[in-house]
Write a protein that holds these residues in place. Structure first.
Motif, PDB file in Angstrom:
ATOM      1  N   GLY A 110      -1.318  -3.480  11.760  1.00 11.30           N
ATOM      2  CA  GLY A 110      -0.559  -2.311  12.155  1.00 11.30           C
ATOM      3  C   GLY A 110       0.268  -2.629  13.387  1.00 11.30           C
ATOM      4  N   SER A 111       1.539  -2.284  13.337  1.00 10.90           N
ATOM      5  CA  SER A 111       2.442  -2.528  14.453  1.00 10.90           C
ATOM      6  C   SER A 111       2.877  -1.178  15.024  1.00 10.90           C
ATOM      7  CB  SER A 111       3.667  -3.305  13.969  1.00 10.90           C
ATOM      8  OG  SER A 111       4.589  -3.494  15.016  1.00 10.90           O
ATOM      9  N   PRO A 112       2.533  -0.899  16.293  1.00 13.27           N
ATOM     10  CA  PRO A 112       2.922   0.391  16.866  1.00 13.27           C
ATOM     11  C   PRO A 112       4.431   0.483  17.054  1.00 13.27           C
ATOM     12  CG  PRO A 112       1.819  -0.965  18.518  1.00 13.27           C
ATOM     13  CD  PRO A 112       1.788  -1.728  17.230  1.00 13.27           C
ATOM     14  N   ARG A 113       4.987   1.624  16.673  1.00 14.77           N
ATOM     15  CA  ARG A 113       6.418   1.881  16.839  1.00 14.77           C
ATOM     16  C   ARG A 113       6.565   3.198  17.578  1.00 14.77           C
ATOM     17  NH1 ARG A 113       9.028  -1.888  13.268  1.00 14.77           N
ATOM     18  NH2 ARG A 113       7.433  -3.488  13.164  1.00 14.77           N
ATOM     19  N   HIS A 114       7.481   3.220  18.527  1.00 18.18           N
ATOM     20  CA  HIS A 114       7.689   4.402  19.351  1.00 18.18           C
ATOM     21  C   HIS A 114       9.095   4.945  19.117  1.00 18.18           C
ATOM     22  CE1 HIS A 114       3.945   3.389  21.272  1.00 18.18           C
ATOM     23  NE2 HIS A 114       4.388   2.151  21.380  1.00 18.18           N
ATOM     24  N   GLY A 115       9.176   6.248  18.878  1.00 20.10           N
ATOM     25  CA  GLY A 115      10.457   6.890  18.626  1.00 20.10           C
ATOM     26  C   GLY A 115      11.178   7.238  19.917  1.00 20.10           C
ATOM     27  N   CYS A 116      12.429   7.587  19.797  1.00 13.85           N
ATOM     28  CA  CYS A 116      13.256   7.899  20.962  1.00 13.85           C
ATOM     29  C   CYS A 116      12.853   9.221  21.620  1.00 13.85           C
ATOM     30  CB  CYS A 116      14.726   7.930  20.568  1.00 13.85           C
ATOM     31  SG  CYS A 116      15.105   9.216  19.367  1.00 13.85           S
ATOM     32  N   CYS A 117      12.160  10.068  20.885  1.00 17.26           N
ATOM     33  CA  CYS A 117      11.810  11.384  21.422  1.00 17.26           C
ATOM     34  C   CYS A 117      10.327  11.507  21.728  1.00 17.26           C
ATOM     35  CB  CYS A 117      12.217  12.470  20.429  1.00 17.26           C
ATOM     36  SG  CYS A 117      13.987  12.467  20.129  1.00 17.26           S
ATOM     37  N   GLY A 118       9.661  10.390  21.914  1.00 16.17           N
ATOM     38  CA  GLY A 118       8.268  10.419  22.324  1.00 16.17           C
ATOM     39  C   GLY A 118       7.258  10.312  21.199  1.00 16.17           C
ATOM     40  N   GLY A 119       7.680  10.332  19.945  1.00 21.53           N
ATOM     41  CA  GLY A 119       6.744  10.192  18.837  1.00 21.53           C
ATOM     42  C   GLY A 119       6.349   8.739  18.637  1.00 21.53           C
ATOM     43  N   SER A 120       5.295   8.525  17.892  1.00 23.89           N
ATOM     44  CA  SER A 120       4.883   7.161  17.579  1.00 23.89           C
ATOM     45  C   SER A 120       4.242   7.119  16.203  1.00 23.89           C
ATOM     46  CB  SER A 120       3.917   6.633  18.645  1.00 23.89           C
ATOM     47  OG  SER A 120       2.730   7.389  18.655  1.00 23.89           O
ATOM     48  N   ALA A 121       4.205   5.931  15.637  1.00 24.14           N
ATOM     49  CA  ALA A 121       3.587   5.694  14.335  1.00 24.14           C
ATOM     50  C   ALA A 121       3.112   4.247  14.317  1.00 24.14           C
ATOM     51  CB  ALA A 121       4.584   5.941  13.206  1.00 24.14           C
ATOM     52  N   VAL A 122       2.234   3.952  13.391  1.00 18.55           N
ATOM     53  CA  VAL A 122       1.782   2.585  13.162  1.00 18.55           C
ATOM     54  C   VAL A 122       2.374   2.149  11.831  1.00 18.55           C
ATOM     55  CG1 VAL A 122      -0.202   1.109  12.750  1.00 18.55           C
ATOM     56  CG2 VAL A 122      -0.342   2.908  14.468  1.00 18.55           C
ATOM     57  N   LEU A 123       3.181   1.094  11.870  1.00 21.03           N
ATOM     58  CA  LEU A 123       3.823   0.588  10.668  1.00 21.03           C
ATOM     59  C   LEU A 123       3.090  -0.669  10.213  1.00 21.03           C
ATOM     60  CD1 LEU A 123       6.201   0.866   8.688  1.00 21.03           C
ATOM     61  CD2 LEU A 123       7.463  -0.667  10.204  1.00 21.03           C
ATOM     62  N   PRO A 124       2.518  -0.670   9.003  1.00 20.23           N
ATOM     63  CA  PRO A 124       1.893  -1.890   8.502  1.00 20.23           C
ATOM     64  C   PRO A 124       2.949  -2.981   8.305  1.00 20.23           C
ATOM     65  CG  PRO A 124       1.127   0.019   7.273  1.00 20.23           C
ATOM     66  CD  PRO A 124       2.299   0.465   8.103  1.00 20.23           C
ATOM     67  N   VAL A 125       2.653  -4.190   8.756  1.00 21.46           N
ATOM     68  CA  VAL A 125       3.573  -5.312   8.646  1.00 21.46           C
ATOM     69  C   VAL A 125       2.837  -6.536   8.105  1.00 21.46           C
ATOM     70  CG1 VAL A 125       5.117  -4.528  10.485  1.00 21.46           C
ATOM     71  CG2 VAL A 125       3.213  -6.034  11.042  1.00 21.46           C
ATOM     72  N   ALA A 126       3.597  -7.456   7.516  1.00 21.20           N
ATOM     73  CA  ALA A 126       3.088  -8.741   7.041  1.00 21.20           C
ATOM     74  C   ALA A 126       3.753  -9.837   7.863  1.00 21.20           C
ATOM     75  CB  ALA A 126       3.397  -8.926   5.562  1.00 21.20           C
ATOM     76  N   GLU A 127       2.940 -10.758   8.358  1.00 18.89           N
ATOM     77  CA  GLU A 127       3.440 -11.871   9.155  1.00 18.89           C
ATOM     78  C   GLU A 127       2.734 -13.151   8.735  1.00 18.89           C
ATOM     79  OE1 GLU A 127       4.121  -9.319  13.253  1.00 18.89           O
ATOM     80  OE2 GLU A 127       2.218 -10.339  12.962  1.00 18.89           O
ATOM     81  N   MET A 128       3.412 -14.271   8.948  1.00 19.63           N
ATOM     82  CA  MET A 128       2.739 -15.544   8.702  1.00 19.63           C
ATOM     83  C   MET A 128       1.696 -15.735   9.796  1.00 19.63           C
ATOM     84  SD  MET A 128       5.230 -18.380   7.135  1.00 19.63           S
ATOM     85  CE  MET A 128       6.724 -18.120   8.042  1.00 19.63           C
TER      86      MET A 128
END
Length: 105
Positions: A23-41
């Motif tokens: 899970g990669s945390p992402r922060h929005g411009c207006c204070g919101g946040s979400a965790v985006l699942p990502v794939a990495e080597m």
């Protein structure tokens, strides 16, 4: 629990290297946040924090909160030349209060 599908192009790009699903945390411009699942080597910096699975000739390191979701995803590769990277198709952002999926790669 099932593993993601992996495309032949992604498998060729990995060339035997493992995949980290985190899970990669992402922060929005207006204070919101979400965790985006990502794939990495991989491998990850702290492999003990991940669940290690094997399948499709790939070693997978999966952030434990994401294990139940992985069967819905497809790992593919995009880009050209040395700018190629893995993408996780089918993954939806998760609520950070519910996900607990903040792996550090």
């Amino acid at each position: 629990m099932s593993l993601p599908t992996i495309t032949p192009a992604a498998l060729a790009h990995l060339d035997g290297r493992p995949v980290v699903l985190r899970g990669s945390p992402r922060h929005g411009c207006c204070g919101g946040s979400a965790v985006l699942p990502v794939a990495e080597m991989g491998p990850p910096r702290q492999p003990e924090r991940y669940r290690e699975l094997r399948g499709d000739d790939v070693t997978w390191y999966v952030d434990p909160p994401l294990v139940a979701l992985t069967g819905e995803w497809t790992v593919d590769v995009v880009g050209i030349g040395r700018w190629r990277r893995l993408v996780l198709d089918g993954a939806e952002p998760l609520d950070p209060n519910d996900a607990g999926a903040l792996g550090d790669g």
